[in-house]
Design an enzyme around this catalytic site. Structure first.
Site, mmCIF file in Angstrom:
data_model
loop_
_atom_site.group_PDB
_atom_site.id
_atom_site.type_symbol
_atom_site.label_atom_id
_atom_site.label_comp_id
_atom_site.label_asym_id
_atom_site.label_seq_id
_atom_site.Cartn_x
_atom_site.Cartn_y
_atom_site.Cartn_z
ATOM 1 N N ASP A 42 0.845 -1.182 0.000
ATOM 2 C CA ASP A 42 0.000 0.000 0.000
ATOM 3 C C ASP A 42 0.888 1.242 0.000
ATOM 4 O OD1 ASP A 42 -2.454 -1.561 0.488
ATOM 5 O OD2 ASP A 42 -1.552 -1.919 2.445
ATOM 6 N N ARG A 101 -14.090 0.226 -1.528
ATOM 7 C CA ARG A 101 -13.366 0.478 -0.274
ATOM 8 C C ARG A 101 -13.044 1.967 -0.105
ATOM 9 N NH1 ARG A 101 -9.017 -4.549 0.170
ATOM 10 N NH2 ARG A 101 -10.554 -6.232 -0.107
ATOM 11 N N ASP A 145 -4.256 1.921 4.252
ATOM 12 C CA ASP A 145 -4.868 0.919 5.130
ATOM 13 C C ASP A 145 -4.631 1.306 6.581
ATOM 14 O OD1 ASP A 145 -5.758 -0.559 3.019
ATOM 15 O OD2 ASP A 145 -4.525 -2.327 3.401
ATOM 16 N N ASP A 169 -2.112 -2.867 -4.610
ATOM 17 C CA ASP A 169 -2.909 -3.228 -3.453
ATOM 18 C C ASP A 169 -3.731 -2.004 -3.064
ATOM 19 O OD1 ASP A 169 -4.000 -4.670 -1.389
ATOM 20 O OD2 ASP A 169 -2.162 -4.903 -0.257
#
Length: 408
Positions: free
Chosen positions: A189, A285, A232, A228
């Protein structure tokens, strides 16, 4: 790497501390990053290697790191990370579903060499951010290409005014058992907040840059996915505010909580505020939430015409409050898709506007997708908010002021 005497901000003159009551990161003492840094611990960096050196220097000292220009974590190219004997063409031949099948995870020499190559890349592109640190871009063109900022197990970090181009995984793994047809799975990420507290992510731009998913090849009939997430927040992370950022042109973008089985670390944590961010052409997301009390208000969602899945993912024991956001939906995309139910959990979603009109997102979702009926009422009321804008003003306001190189 130079040591300078003046801290910096998005305009290059100073760095910021999080204002009082500005989201969850302002709770329990607030977030100041490297505000206490002295001149000896104020750095200017112009390369990826200099950034990693500044992060590692003099452990325990507060620091301000000013980023000038673009730092490239993968300037040497993917070949520099390859383990001896790794051959991608051989990998494709060995694990072709026509040869290997779709019932067994891949294993063998080329998979081992792929994993060893991935380990080399990870060591090169991850930068670990210590406690009491501010990383801030200078001017309008500061950023990082191909690097992954790891905010792991620390307290009190500020990241501002950077354009973060998503790391490109040089060595995705083929998993023939993933779904009906198999899938390529990638790592890295742009930023990971892992088990850390008091983190403020402000005025950054997260993007796939020169390598959007549309540019990636396909093998075995599946996209060779090399991305990815963009941000996060996982594994017991807590007290995070992400404000005035742009998240653009990405698939799986922002995950808060990464496992349904992580209750031991995540329950009672993962308190995150998202405000005044732009989510532009994001597939899904934005965020997906597990366990956390997440306050998402005054964000603008510009939904893509093709491939859109959802914006708010309602997951295990989540308590999402989504209020006074603006959504720009293209023709043919229903507001019912904005919410996605993954697990039974309550959600508050009111005073949101879709294409300039107030819409009850829960009512529309439940009416059009009754098999995923969502209960209303997250069970808590956010109180840590500073300015709250009329959602109808957000498209213009955030176009002017959100993202790297801009100020509120």
């Amino acid at each position: 790497m130079a040591v300078t005497s003046a801290p910096a901000s998005a305009t290059g003159s100073r760095h910021d501390v999080l204002p009082p009551r500005d989201g969850w990161a302002s709770a329990d003492g607030g977030t100041t990053g490297g505000a206490a840094a002295d001149a000896a611990h104020t750095y200017t960096v112009t390369t990826w290697e200099e950034l990693r050196a500044a992060l590692a220097d003099d452990a325990g000292a507060p620091r301000v790191i000013k980023v000038e220009g673009t730092l490239n974590a993968t300037a040497t190219g993917c070949a520099a990370f390859e383990a001896d004997g790794y051959d991608f063409d051989r990998y494709l031949a060995d694990y072709d579903p026509a040869v290997w099948g779709r019932d067994t995870p891949v294993s063998g020499v080329q998979e081992d060499l792929r994993a060893a190559s991935a380990t080399r890349q990870a060591a090169a592109i991850k930068a670990y951010v210590p406690a009491d640190t501010t990383i801030v871009g200078v001017g309008r063109n500061a950023g990082i290409v191909g690097g992954s900022l790891q905010i792991q197990g620390v307290d009190n970090v500020v990241v501002q005014n950077l354009t973060l181009e998503s790391p490109l995984d040089c060595f995705p793994q083929w998993d023939p058992t993933d779904g009906d047809r198999g899938a390529w799975n990638s790592e890295y990420d742009s930023m990971v907040v892992y088990g850390s507290t008091h983190v403020w992510v402000d005025h950054n731009t997260f993007t796939d840059g020169e390598h959007p998913d549309s540019s990636l090849p396909s093998y075995y009939g599946e996209i060779y996915q090399q991305h990815d997430g963009e941000l996060d927040v996982v594994r017991g992370a807590d007290l995070v505010t992400a404000s005035w950022n742009v998240f653009a042109d990405h698939d799986k973008t922002l995950m808060i909580g990464n496992s349904d089985s992580a209750g031991a670390t995540d329950r009672g944590k993962l308190r995150v505020t998202l405000h005044h961010n732009v989510f532009r052409d994001i597939v899904e997301r934005a965020p997906r939430v597990r366990f956390g009390q997440v306050d998402a208000y005054n964000n603008h969602y510009v939904v893509p015409a093709n491939g859109y899945q959802y914006s708010f993912g309602i997951g295990q024991e989540s308590q999402l409050v989504a209020q006074k956001n603006a959504f720009t939906l293209p023709p043919g995309v229903s507001a019912a898709k904005i919410l996605k139910k993954w697990k039974e959990a309550p959600v508050t979603a009111d005073a949101n506007y879709v294409n300039g009109k107030r819409v009850d997102l829960i009512a529309v979702h439940n009416a059009e997708i009754p098999e995923e009926t969502l209960p209303s009422g997250a069970g808590w009321t956010p109180s840590l908010r500073t300015r709250v804008d009329d959602p109808r003003k957000l498209p213009g306001l955030l176009a002017r002021h959100a993202g790297a190189g801009k100020r509120r």
